[in-house]
Each structure stands twice: as structure tokens, then as C-alpha cells.
Motif scaffolding. Structure first.
Motif, PDB file in Angstrom:
ATOM      1  N   GLU A 111      36.722  35.003  39.272  1.00 48.18           N
ATOM      2  CA  GLU A 111      36.070  35.608  41.090  1.00 48.18           C
ATOM      3  C   GLU A 111      36.626  36.762  41.600  1.00 48.18           C
ATOM      4  O   GLU A 111      35.716  37.687  42.331  1.00 48.18           O
ATOM      5  N   PHE A 112      35.874  37.745  39.458  1.00 45.54           N
ATOM      6  CA  PHE A 112      35.907  39.089  39.880  1.00 45.54           C
ATOM      7  C   PHE A 112      34.456  39.129  39.554  1.00 45.54           C
ATOM      8  O   PHE A 112      34.280  40.618  39.038  1.00 45.54           O
ATOM      9  N   GLY A 114      31.981  39.116  40.250  1.00 46.88           N
ATOM     10  CA  GLY A 114      30.458  39.433  41.254  1.00 46.88           C
ATOM     11  C   GLY A 114      30.907  41.224  41.376  1.00 46.88           C
ATOM     12  O   GLY A 114      30.254  42.142  41.711  1.00 46.88           O
ATOM     13  N   GLU A 115      32.135  41.756  41.289  1.00 48.05           N
ATOM     14  CA  GLU A 115      31.953  43.108  41.297  1.00 48.05           C
ATOM     15  C   GLU A 115      32.434  43.848  40.772  1.00 48.05           C
ATOM     16  O   GLU A 115      32.444  45.375  40.616  1.00 48.05           O
ATOM     17  N   ARG A 116      32.230  43.420  38.676  1.00 42.27           N
ATOM     18  CA  ARG A 116      31.916  44.160  37.738  1.00 42.27           C
ATOM     19  C   ARG A 116      30.824  45.007  37.904  1.00 42.27           C
ATOM     20  O   ARG A 116      29.724  44.412  38.126  1.00 42.27           O
ATOM     21  N   ILE A 117      31.084  46.612  37.529  1.00 45.39           N
ATOM     22  CA  ILE A 117      29.710  47.165  37.544  1.00 45.39           C
ATOM     23  C   ILE A 117      28.702  47.426  36.239  1.00 45.39           C
ATOM     24  O   ILE A 117      27.638  47.594  36.088  1.00 45.39           O
ATOM     25  N   LYS A 121      23.332  41.670  38.673  1.00 43.96           N
ATOM     26  CA  LYS A 121      23.440  41.418  39.366  1.00 43.96           C
ATOM     27  C   LYS A 121      22.625  39.813  40.247  1.00 43.96           C
ATOM     28  O   LYS A 121      21.278  40.920  40.065  1.00 43.96           O
TER      29      LYS A 121
END
Length: 124
Positions: A111-112, A114-117, A121
Motif C-alpha cells: 500500500e506504500f 506509490g509513495e516510495r521515491i 512512477k
């Protein structure tokens, strides 16, 4: 009168040429007693003992940062993390369970993602 050296770039007081700097330090009574005992054992003055002990201490240990290489490569960082996690896991675990736990910790919860830099993307 002894000539003075130029004022240092850090604007600290100049030191007399040919002489060691004299520094005042605040020491607890216990530390002073320990230094005096060390000085007596080595048959030197307190001043010489402080100087020698500082020299010994400064050469005995180096900052921890210089002991470990700077890790900047993401692949090396990940490999080191995998190695550390693997060492912490129970060796009795089956290989597939060990791998699953390592991947879960390295990749993080789905669930995280999409937040990983550090992950590309999706465009669209």
C-alpha cells in the motif's frame, strides 16, 4: 621577549614561537586524582601526563564515520540491508520464509509502493 606568530586564521590568540601552547582545562577532582596517579606511576608531571594521555586517546580511536565506507549506491545499500536482516532472522526458518520476510522488509507494504521515491512512477 619572545616574538609572537601571526594570528591564526580562526582568530585565536597567537602562540609564542618556539613554545608549546598553554591551555587551561576544567577537570573534576576524581579525574585530577586519576591523572595524578597515572603521572606518579610514570614518574612525570601532571602537565606531561595530561599531554601524553590526550595523545594516546586521540591516536587510539578514530571517528566511526571513517571506519565505515559511505554508502551511496542504492544497490549496495539494499545488499547491506538484506545481509543485516538475514543475520537477525531465526536460522531455523525455511529458506522461502526467510526470503519472504526479507523482501517484505526491503520492499515495504504494497500500500506504500506509490509513495516510495526510489521506485519509478507509472505514467498514465
Amino acid at each position: 621577549m619572545t616574538p609572537l606568530s601571526d594570528t591564526r586564521k580562526d582568530h585565536s590568540p597567537a602562540v609564542r614561537l618556539g613554545h608549546d601552547a598553554v591551555s587551561a582545562v576544567k577537570l573534576s577532582q576524581e579525574l585530577t586524582a586519576d591523572i595524578d596517579a597515572w603521572a606518579e606511576t610514570h614518574q612525570i608531571t601532571r602537565s606531561d601526563a595530561i599531554s601524553q594521555l590526550l595523545t594516546i586517546g586521540l591516536h587510539a580511536s578514530r571517528p566511526a564515520a571513517s571506519l565505515q565506507p559511505q554508502l551511496k549506491d542504492p544497490i549496495t545499500i539494499e545488499q547491506n540491508a538484506i545481509r543485516q536482516i538475514d543475520q537477525m532472522l531465526d536460522p531455523a526458518l525455511p529458506a522461502d520464509e526467510r526470503e519472504r520476510r526479507i523482501r517484505r522488509l526491503i520492499d515495504g507494504p504494497a500500500e506504500f509502493a506509490g509513495e516510495r521515491i526510489d521506485l519509478p512512477k507509472p505514467y498514465g
